[in-house]
Design a protein around this motif. Structure first.
Motif, PDB file in Angstrom:
ATOM      1  N   GLU A   1       0.796  -1.293   0.180  1.00 50.31           N
ATOM      2  CA  GLU A   1       0.047  -0.169  -0.102  1.00 50.31           C
ATOM      3  C   GLU A   1       0.840   1.252   0.099  1.00 50.31           C
ATOM      4  OE1 GLU A   1      -3.309   0.420  -0.449  1.00 50.31           O
ATOM      5  OE2 GLU A   1      -3.571  -1.674  -0.642  1.00 50.31           O
ATOM      6  N   GLU A   2       2.137   1.121   0.596  1.00 54.01           N
ATOM      7  CA  GLU A   2       2.900   2.419   0.816  1.00 54.01           C
ATOM      8  C   GLU A   2       3.546   2.706  -0.609  1.00 54.01           C
ATOM      9  OE1 GLU A   2       7.225   3.362   2.713  1.00 54.01           O
ATOM     10  OE2 GLU A   2       6.020   1.851   3.743  1.00 54.01           O
ATOM     11  N   HIS A   3       3.867   1.597  -1.271  1.00 53.67           N
ATOM     12  CA  HIS A   3       4.257   1.860  -2.753  1.00 53.67           C
ATOM     13  C   HIS A   3       3.439   2.227  -3.601  1.00 53.67           C
ATOM     14  CE1 HIS A   3       8.488   0.082  -1.664  1.00 53.67           C
ATOM     15  NE2 HIS A   3       7.753  -0.947  -1.218  1.00 53.67           N
ATOM     16  N   VAL A   4       2.093   1.897  -3.588  1.00 49.61           N
ATOM     17  CA  VAL A   4       1.188   2.059  -4.390  1.00 49.61           C
ATOM     18  C   VAL A   4       0.759   3.559  -4.317  1.00 49.61           C
ATOM     19  CG1 VAL A   4      -1.483   1.783  -5.029  1.00 49.61           C
ATOM     20  CG2 VAL A   4       0.078  -0.051  -4.705  1.00 49.61           C
ATOM     21  N   ASN A   5       0.660   4.075  -2.920  1.00 50.92           N
ATOM     22  CA  ASN A   5       0.192   5.345  -2.721  1.00 50.92           C
ATOM     23  C   ASN A   5       1.450   6.316  -3.044  1.00 50.92           C
ATOM     24  OD1 ASN A   5      -1.912   4.895  -1.586  1.00 50.92           O
ATOM     25  ND2 ASN A   5      -1.435   4.626   0.387  1.00 50.92           N
ATOM     26  N   ARG A   6       2.818   5.849  -2.834  1.00 48.47           N
ATOM     27  CA  ARG A   6       3.781   6.898  -3.336  1.00 48.47           C
ATOM     28  C   ARG A   6       3.727   6.857  -5.133  1.00 48.47           C
ATOM     29  NH1 ARG A   6       9.600   4.908  -4.087  1.00 48.47           N
ATOM     30  NH2 ARG A   6       8.476   3.228  -4.896  1.00 48.47           N
ATOM     31  N   ILE A   7       3.562   5.916  -5.659  1.00 51.27           N
ATOM     32  CA  ILE A   7       3.112   5.945  -7.190  1.00 51.27           C
ATOM     33  C   ILE A   7       2.201   6.834  -7.747  1.00 51.27           C
ATOM     34  CG2 ILE A   7       2.789   4.492  -9.359  1.00 51.27           C
ATOM     35  CD1 ILE A   7       4.667   2.379  -7.708  1.00 51.27           C
ATOM     36  N   LYS A   8       1.100   6.738  -6.777  1.00 52.18           N
ATOM     37  CA  LYS A   8      -0.236   7.661  -7.350  1.00 52.18           C
ATOM     38  C   LYS A   8       0.444   9.166  -6.957  1.00 52.18           C
ATOM     39  CE  LYS A   8      -3.864   4.528  -6.144  1.00 52.18           C
ATOM     40  NZ  LYS A   8      -4.718   3.951  -5.367  1.00 52.18           N
ATOM     41  N   MET A   9       1.319   9.261  -5.804  1.00 47.40           N
ATOM     42  CA  MET A   9       1.409  10.738  -5.536  1.00 47.40           C
ATOM     43  C   MET A   9       2.301  11.423  -6.597  1.00 47.40           C
ATOM     44  SD  MET A   9       3.867  12.235  -2.689  1.00 47.40           S
ATOM     45  CE  MET A   9       5.298  11.361  -3.421  1.00 47.40           C
ATOM     46  N   PHE A  10       3.195  10.463  -7.209  1.00 44.41           N
ATOM     47  CA  PHE A  10       4.141  10.890  -8.238  1.00 44.41           C
ATOM     48  C   PHE A  10       3.251  11.054  -9.570  1.00 44.41           C
ATOM     49  CE2 PHE A  10       7.751   8.415  -6.525  1.00 44.41           C
ATOM     50  CZ  PHE A  10       8.228   9.544  -5.810  1.00 44.41           C
ATOM     51  N   LYS A  11       2.428  10.303  -9.631  1.00 42.98           N
ATOM     52  CA  LYS A  11       1.424  10.410 -11.025  1.00 42.98           C
ATOM     53  C   LYS A  11       0.597  11.725 -10.854  1.00 42.98           C
ATOM     54  CE  LYS A  11      -1.999   7.941 -13.350  1.00 42.98           C
ATOM     55  NZ  LYS A  11      -3.025   6.710 -13.320  1.00 42.98           N
ATOM     56  N   ARG A  12      -0.007  11.962  -9.646  1.00 47.86           N
ATOM     57  CA  ARG A  12      -0.693  13.265  -9.397  1.00 47.86           C
ATOM     58  C   ARG A  12       0.166  14.510  -9.665  1.00 47.86           C
ATOM     59  NH1 ARG A  12      -3.266  10.409  -5.335  1.00 47.86           N
ATOM     60  NH2 ARG A  12      -1.747  11.043  -3.779  1.00 47.86           N
ATOM     61  N   GLN A  13       1.490  14.261  -9.198  1.00 50.27           N
ATOM     62  CA  GLN A  13       2.444  15.438  -9.236  1.00 50.27           C
ATOM     63  C   GLN A  13       2.817  15.733 -10.658  1.00 50.27           C
ATOM     64  OE1 GLN A  13       5.618  14.385  -6.863  1.00 50.27           O
ATOM     65  NE2 GLN A  13       4.647  15.263  -4.992  1.00 50.27           N
ATOM     66  N   MET A  14       3.078  14.938 -11.645  1.00 51.93           N
ATOM     67  CA  MET A  14       3.410  14.950 -12.774  1.00 51.93           C
ATOM     68  C   MET A  14       2.365  14.888 -13.801  1.00 51.93           C
ATOM     69  SD  MET A  14       6.670  12.196 -12.466  1.00 51.93           S
ATOM     70  CE  MET A  14       7.389  12.729 -13.973  1.00 51.93           C
ATOM     71  N   PHE A  15       1.020  15.247 -13.376  1.00 54.91           N
ATOM     72  CA  PHE A  15       0.040  14.820 -14.318  1.00 54.91           C
ATOM     73  C   PHE A  15       0.106  16.079 -15.489  1.00 54.91           C
ATOM     74  CE2 PHE A  15      -4.161  16.367 -15.778  1.00 54.91           C
ATOM     75  CZ  PHE A  15      -4.841  15.130 -16.304  1.00 54.91           C
ATOM     76  N   GLY A  16       0.194  15.614 -16.685  1.00 53.96           N
ATOM     77  CA  GLY A  16       0.118  16.590 -17.685  1.00 53.96           C
ATOM     78  C   GLY A  16       1.569  17.182 -18.159  1.00 53.96           C
ATOM     79  N   ARG A  17       2.558  16.688 -17.445  1.00 49.64           N
ATOM     80  CA  ARG A  17       3.747  17.280 -17.758  1.00 49.64           C
ATOM     81  C   ARG A  17       4.905  16.386 -18.285  1.00 49.64           C
ATOM     82  NH1 ARG A  17       4.576  19.471 -11.379  1.00 49.64           N
ATOM     83  NH2 ARG A  17       2.534  20.705 -11.603  1.00 49.64           N
ATOM     84  N   ALA A  18       4.558  14.999 -17.918  1.00 49.49           N
ATOM     85  CA  ALA A  18       5.430  14.147 -18.406  1.00 49.49           C
ATOM     86  C   ALA A  18       4.759  12.778 -18.956  1.00 49.49           C
ATOM     87  CB  ALA A  18       6.447  13.646 -17.080  1.00 49.49           C
ATOM     88  N   GLY A  19       5.523  12.083 -19.590  1.00 47.73           N
ATOM     89  CA  GLY A  19       4.845  10.666 -19.922  1.00 47.73           C
ATOM     90  C   GLY A  19       5.180   9.450 -19.051  1.00 47.73           C
ATOM     91  N   LEU A  20       4.792   8.705 -19.615  1.00 48.52           N
ATOM     92  CA  LEU A  20       4.942   7.208 -19.004  1.00 48.52           C
ATOM     93  C   LEU A  20       6.578   6.802 -18.498  1.00 48.52           C
ATOM     94  CD1 LEU A  20       3.309   4.939 -17.449  1.00 48.52           C
ATOM     95  CD2 LEU A  20       3.474   3.680 -19.549  1.00 48.52           C
ATOM     96  N   VAL A  21       7.320   7.269 -19.465  1.00 44.19           N
ATOM     97  CA  VAL A  21       9.024   6.953 -19.453  1.00 44.19           C
ATOM     98  C   VAL A  21       9.071   7.647 -18.405  1.00 44.19           C
ATOM     99  CG1 VAL A  21      10.784   7.026 -20.572  1.00 44.19           C
ATOM    100  CG2 VAL A  21       9.091   6.250 -21.788  1.00 44.19           C
ATOM    101  N   ARG A  22       8.973   9.031 -18.176  1.00 39.06           N
ATOM    102  CA  ARG A  22       9.492   9.914 -17.366  1.00 39.06           C
ATOM    103  C   ARG A  22       8.835   9.235 -15.949  1.00 39.06           C
ATOM    104  NH1 ARG A  22       9.867  16.409 -17.241  1.00 39.06           N
ATOM    105  NH2 ARG A  22      11.075  16.567 -15.391  1.00 39.06           N
ATOM    106  N   LEU A  23       7.730   8.961 -15.805  1.00 40.29           N
ATOM    107  CA  LEU A  23       7.118   8.687 -14.739  1.00 40.29           C
ATOM    108  C   LEU A  23       7.732   7.351 -14.034  1.00 40.29           C
ATOM    109  CD1 LEU A  23       4.842   8.933 -12.443  1.00 40.29           C
ATOM    110  CD2 LEU A  23       3.401   7.446 -13.871  1.00 40.29           C
ATOM    111  N   GLY A  24       8.100   6.519 -14.971  1.00 41.56           N
ATOM    112  CA  GLY A  24       8.684   5.444 -14.619  1.00 41.56           C
ATOM    113  C   GLY A  24      10.018   5.544 -14.027  1.00 41.56           C
ATOM    114  N   LYS A  25      10.811   6.633 -14.634  1.00 39.49           N
ATOM    115  CA  LYS A  25      12.240   6.877 -14.198  1.00 39.49           C
ATOM    116  C   LYS A  25      12.221   7.302 -12.729  1.00 39.49           C
ATOM    117  CE  LYS A  25      14.654   7.758 -18.641  1.00 39.49           C
ATOM    118  NZ  LYS A  25      15.047   8.762 -19.554  1.00 39.49           N
TER     119      LYS A  25
END
Length: 85
Positions: free
Chosen positions: A56-80
Motif C-alpha cells: 500500500e505504501e508503494h502504491v500510494n507513493r506511485i499515485k502521488m508521483f502520478k498526481r504531481q506529474m499529471f500533464g507534464r511528463a509521459g509514462l517513461v519519465r514517470l517510470g524513471k
C-alpha cells in the motif's frame, strides 16, 4: 458478545446482509451476493498473519508521483522517477 472466534461473519452482520437482500436497492443486492461469493476470503482476512501495508505504501507513493506529474511528463519519465526514488 457478537464476534465469532475465527473472524467469521457475526450474527449481526448476517442479519444485515439478509436485510440488504430483502431491500429495494439492487446495487446492495450485488454487494451481498459478492460477500456470499467471497465468504472464505471475507472470513479469513482478519486472521491471516500477512499485511499488505508495504505494498500500500508503494502504491500510494506511485499515485502521488502520478498526481504531481499529471500533464507534464509521459509514462517513461514517470517510470524513471519511481525507480529513482
Amino acid at each position: 458478545m457478537d464476534s465469532p472466534p475465527c473472524g467469521g461473519i457475526t450474527e449481526t452482520e448476517q442479519l444485515q446482509l439478509d436485510a440488504v437482500r430483502q431491500g429495494a436497492l439492487p446495487r446492495l443486492h450485488s454487494l451481498a451476493a459478492g460477500v456470499d461469493r467471497d465468504r472464505d476470503a471475507f472470513t479469513a482476512s482478519p486472521t491471516l498473519p500477512g499485511s499488505s501495508g508495504v505494498m500500500e505504501e508503494h502504491v500510494n507513493r506511485i499515485k502521488m508521483f502520478k498526481r504531481q506529474m499529471f500533464g507534464r511528463a509521459g509514462l517513461v519519465r514517470l517510470g524513471k522517477r519511481v525507480l529513482m526514488s
